[in-house]
Design a protein around this motif. Structure first.
Motif, PDB file in Angstrom:
ATOM      1  N   ARG A  60       5.654  82.630 -33.702  1.00  0.00           N
ATOM      2  CA  ARG A  60       6.777  83.321 -33.091  1.00  0.00           C
ATOM      3  C   ARG A  60       7.322  84.422 -33.991  1.00  0.00           C
ATOM      4  N   SER A  61       6.557  84.830 -35.006  1.00  0.00           N
ATOM      5  CA  SER A  61       7.145  85.728 -35.984  1.00  0.00           C
ATOM      6  C   SER A  61       6.425  87.058 -36.154  1.00  0.00           C
ATOM      7  N   THR A  92       1.659  79.079 -30.979  1.00  0.00           N
ATOM      8  CA  THR A  92       3.098  78.912 -31.135  1.00  0.00           C
ATOM      9  C   THR A  92       3.680  79.858 -32.177  1.00  0.00           C
ATOM     10  N   ARG A 144      14.171  82.209 -27.006  1.00  0.00           N
ATOM     11  CA  ARG A 144      14.386  81.926 -28.427  1.00  0.00           C
ATOM     12  C   ARG A 144      15.858  82.067 -28.807  1.00  0.00           C
ATOM     13  N   ASP A 145      16.502  83.097 -28.280  1.00  0.00           N
ATOM     14  CA  ASP A 145      17.917  83.295 -28.567  1.00  0.00           C
ATOM     15  C   ASP A 145      18.754  82.112 -28.076  1.00  0.00           C
ATOM     16  N   HIS A 194      15.483  77.736 -27.784  1.00  0.00           N
ATOM     17  CA  HIS A 194      14.254  77.059 -27.364  1.00  0.00           C
ATOM     18  C   HIS A 194      13.092  77.389 -28.300  1.00  0.00           C
ATOM     19  N   THR A 195      12.199  76.442 -28.468  1.00  0.00           N
ATOM     20  CA  THR A 195      10.904  76.688 -29.100  1.00  0.00           C
ATOM     21  C   THR A 195       9.924  77.052 -27.999  1.00  0.00           C
ATOM     22  N   VAL A 196       9.306  78.209 -28.121  1.00  0.00           N
ATOM     23  CA  VAL A 196       8.490  78.751 -27.037  1.00  0.00           C
ATOM     24  C   VAL A 196       7.017  78.678 -27.405  1.00  0.00           C
ATOM     25  N   GLU A 242      10.564  85.737 -23.631  1.00  0.00           N
ATOM     26  CA  GLU A 242      10.459  84.899 -24.823  1.00  0.00           C
ATOM     27  C   GLU A 242      11.634  85.131 -25.761  1.00  0.00           C
ATOM     28  N   ALA A 243      12.041  86.379 -25.927  1.00  0.00           N
ATOM     29  CA  ALA A 243      13.175  86.672 -26.800  1.00  0.00           C
ATOM     30  C   ALA A 243      14.430  85.962 -26.306  1.00  0.00           C
ATOM     31  N   ARG A 253       3.097  79.858 -26.418  1.00  0.00           N
ATOM     32  CA  ARG A 253       2.447  81.005 -25.806  1.00  0.00           C
ATOM     33  C   ARG A 253       1.060  80.630 -25.299  1.00  0.00           C
TER      34      ARG A 253
END
Length: 357
Positions: free
Chosen positions: A5-6, A3, A113-114, A117-119, A109-110, A121
């Motif tokens: 995301r950064s 998870t 997220r925009d 949503h919490t995505v 995914e971008a 992987r």
């Protein structure tokens, strides 16, 4: 399941490798087919400019896409490139647990997220050849996104394996932006109506060189198409793009695309064979490659990429794709003379890198 995301720049794309500093580079970073659009398509687009005073009318283009895939028009939505479809899916669908199968195109995914949503992987592994294991996807995922053939790995997943991801209450998004570069479009799901929750995305930008025109489409159940359409602005696809869409769906264009797919396969085989000569330098190719690009792992890839740039070649860095690190590069397939020149430059880049470490 991951998870984080950064750690990856999801907004980095291949075009960034060939702009910014004004250098005139031979482009192996962007996956758009070279020498496109062809003259006949440019002429069709140019003739459409006389109709720019009228608002765009997408009915003929939509019908052409539907006929090409043997679907009713209610199952087709035209979009400003496949990238717009990812935004529409993220905004229009009510989902609780979206999952993106990586490494793959990062825009889905971008966009999710925009949209807040919490995505999650699912990371496919190099030791498995980056092949899909349907069991790795959580059962409670209500949106699953996967590319086929996958950018950047060039892996072509069996259609049956992807179809196994379908569940009641789940939207299964398959990005087939590069499927028309696969001879016979084997493993395609476009046109299938027996897979519940299926959304197939296609793009005309890669094969036809229309990245600047922005045209793609989504194929899905009528109710899903209606939901996505309500999230679109009015007249989202321009008249020139609609003209290009209709033109690219015709029999002559489809035959030309099929011929190009076989040529790409031959050129890719030539590239892979040439890359095999650098195995002693630690370079490894992800095989079998089925898209118009190949993924390679090479020691000190950042330095190799920099040397290639100095030698006049742009290649795509791989570390912006979740599941890959700094040792990965993606190479677009080009014609044999270009590939031969590139391989000579790669030999120099690897030598320069090794002598400085």
């Amino acid at each position: 399941m991951h998870t984080d995301r950064s750690s990856h720049d999801l907004r980095h794309h291949g075009d960034a490798e060939v702009r910014d500093d004004g250098a005139k580079l031979i482009d192996l970073a962007v996956n758009v087919r070279a020498d496109t659009p062809p003259a006949w398509l440019r002429d069709r687009i140019a003739k459409s400019l006389t109709g720019l005073a009228a608002y765009p009318d997408g009915r003929a283009a939509r019908a052409a896409v539907a006929a090409r895939h043997g679907l009713p028009v209610e199952r087709v939505l035209l979009t400003a490139g496949a990238a717009e479809a990812f935004v529409l899916l993220a905004r229009a669908l009510k989902v609780r647990r979206p999952v993106v199968v990586h490494p793959q195109f990062t825009e889905p995914e971008a966009a999710l997220r925009d949209a807040g949503h919490t995505v999650d992987r699912v990371l496919l592994r190099e030791e498995d050849g980056f092949r899909l294991d349907p069991a790795a996807v959580p059962e409670d995922a209500d949106l699953v996104v996967i590319g086929n053939p996958t950018n950047p790995t060039s892996v072509l997943h069996p259609a049956a394996s992807i179809a196994r991801l379908a569940r009641p209450g789940r939207t299964l998004v398959v990005d087939e932006a590069f499927m028309d570069a696969v001879p016979g479009e084997r493993e395609a799901l476009a046109g299938r109506t027996d897979v519940p929750g299926l959304v197939v995305l296609r793009s005309l930008t890669k094969t036809w060189g229309l990245a600047g025109l922005r045209i793609g489409y989504a194929l899905a159940a009528p109710e899903t198409i209606a939901d996505l359409g309500r999230a679109q602005p009015l007249w989202p696809v321009s008249t020139p793009a609609l003209t290009a869409t209709e033109a690219c769906m015709g029999p002559q264009a489809l035959a030309e695309a099929a011929h190009a797919a076989h040529r790409i396969a031959a050129d890719r085989a030539h590239l892979v064979a040439g890359l095999g000569e650098f195995a002693s330098d630690g370079l490894r190719v992800t095989e079998p490659a089925e898209g118009p690009f190949v993924l390679v792992r090479v020691p000190r890839a950042t330095a190799v990429r920099r040397h290639l740039r100095d030698l006049g070649f742009a290649v795509r860095r791989g570390d912006t794709f979740p599941g890959l690190g700094e040792e990965w590069l993606r190479l677009a397939v080009r014609d044999r003379p270009t590939v031969n020149t590139f391989l000579q430059a790669l030999d120099q880049a690897l030598t320069l890198t090794s002598t400085r470490h």
